[in-house]
Scaffold this active site. Structure first.
Site, PDB file in Angstrom:
ATOM      1  N   LYS A 120       0.826  -1.201   0.000  1.00  0.00           N
ATOM      2  CA  LYS A 120       0.000   0.000   0.000  1.00  0.00           C
ATOM      3  C   LYS A 120       0.868   1.263   0.000  1.00  0.00           C
ATOM      4  CE  LYS A 120      -2.399   3.352   2.345  1.00  0.00           C
ATOM      5  NZ  LYS A 120      -1.980   4.334   3.367  1.00  0.00           N
ATOM      6  N   ASP A 138      -6.278   0.852   0.696  1.00  0.00           N
ATOM      7  CA  ASP A 138      -6.319   0.906   2.154  1.00  0.00           C
ATOM      8  C   ASP A 138      -7.707   0.432   2.604  1.00  0.00           C
ATOM      9  OD1 ASP A 138      -8.070   2.907   1.614  1.00  0.00           O
ATOM     10  OD2 ASP A 138      -6.845   4.521   2.419  1.00  0.00           O
TER      11      ASP A 138
END
Length: 222
Positions: A120, A138
């Site tokens: 991420k 996320d």
DNA sequence: AACTCGGGGCA
DNA sequence: TGCCCAGAGTT
């Protein structure tokens, strides 16, 4: 949800948040990397409060290595998981200096080799610092994608990313990421989502059933 | 897949 | 007060 419907939904969201951009304070790839690493499991607002002063004291990788670990821990104490993060930042700086000439690497695989940097964070860095299209998944992006049926409820984070990339044009990956974040943070919230005033409710199976349950609950209560 | 880290935000 | 959370690493 197919690509055409997703396009409609994303266009609506774009209208809701015309200035959607993750507002992490950063002036270069290095500061962005530090800021994103710090943001894990806490809000960008909290990170911004800390980095506002942090980046005055620490300007380049060597600066983080010139202080004892305890001092760095204390400087980011207001952020969750600060002991792990302080330790990771020093290791990261050591690696950036020793193996990358003091600059944050541009390759995704090199980024994820840095301690504290996962998929991420690496996606956020390449897309925002190096203009490489990417969708960083996320919890907001994941939650919204699953509520709207972009992917299956039990898909992994990687699967969510793949399906979004497949259904969104490559040159819109990064802005889509930002828009989904804003939509998830301020509207399609984990708790108390604003389904009652949602402009794309018709495309959200979960939202419709949630709203129906809420109305039913109210009518029963009355 | 489940667990850990941890202060902040929110009910 | 007590819950949950803008992840990543380890087992």
């Amino acid at each position: 949800m197919n690509a055409a419907t997703l396009r409609l939904v994303l266009d609506q969201i774009a209208g809701m948040f015309p200035d959607a951009r993750c507002e992490l304070n950063h002036r270069n790839p290095f500061e962005l990397t530090i800021a994103v690493l710090l943001s894990a499991q806490c809000t960008d607002e909290t990170v911004n409060k800390v980095t506002a002063t942090l980046f005055e004291k620490y300007r380049e990788p060597q600066d983080y290595l010139n202080v004892p670990l305890e001092e760095l821990e204390n400087d980011i104490r207001r952020i969750g998981l600060f002991r792990n993060k302080a330790s990771n930042i020093q290791k990261l700086c050591r690696l950036v200096i020793d193996k990358h000439g003091g600059e944050i690497p541009r390759k995704h695989e090199e980024l994820t080799e840095l301690p504290g940097v996962g998929r991420k964070t690496a996606n956020v860095v390449v897309s925002n610092a190096f203009d490489v299209p990417a969708i960083a998944v996320d919890t907001h992006v994941e939650r919204v994608s699953k509520r709207f049926g972009v992917c299956k409820p039990d898909d992994s984070v990687l699967e969510v990313e793949k399906k979004l990339m497949k259904k969104v044009p490559r040159d819109e990956w990064t802005i889509t990421h930002h828009r989904l974040i804003f939509f998830g943070r301020y509207h399609c919230k984990a708790q108390n989502p604003r389904c009652d005033v949602c402009p794309v409710l018709e495309h959200c199976k979960e939202g419709k059933s949630r709203l129906k349950a809420g109305l039913k609950k109210r009518s029963v209560t009355k």
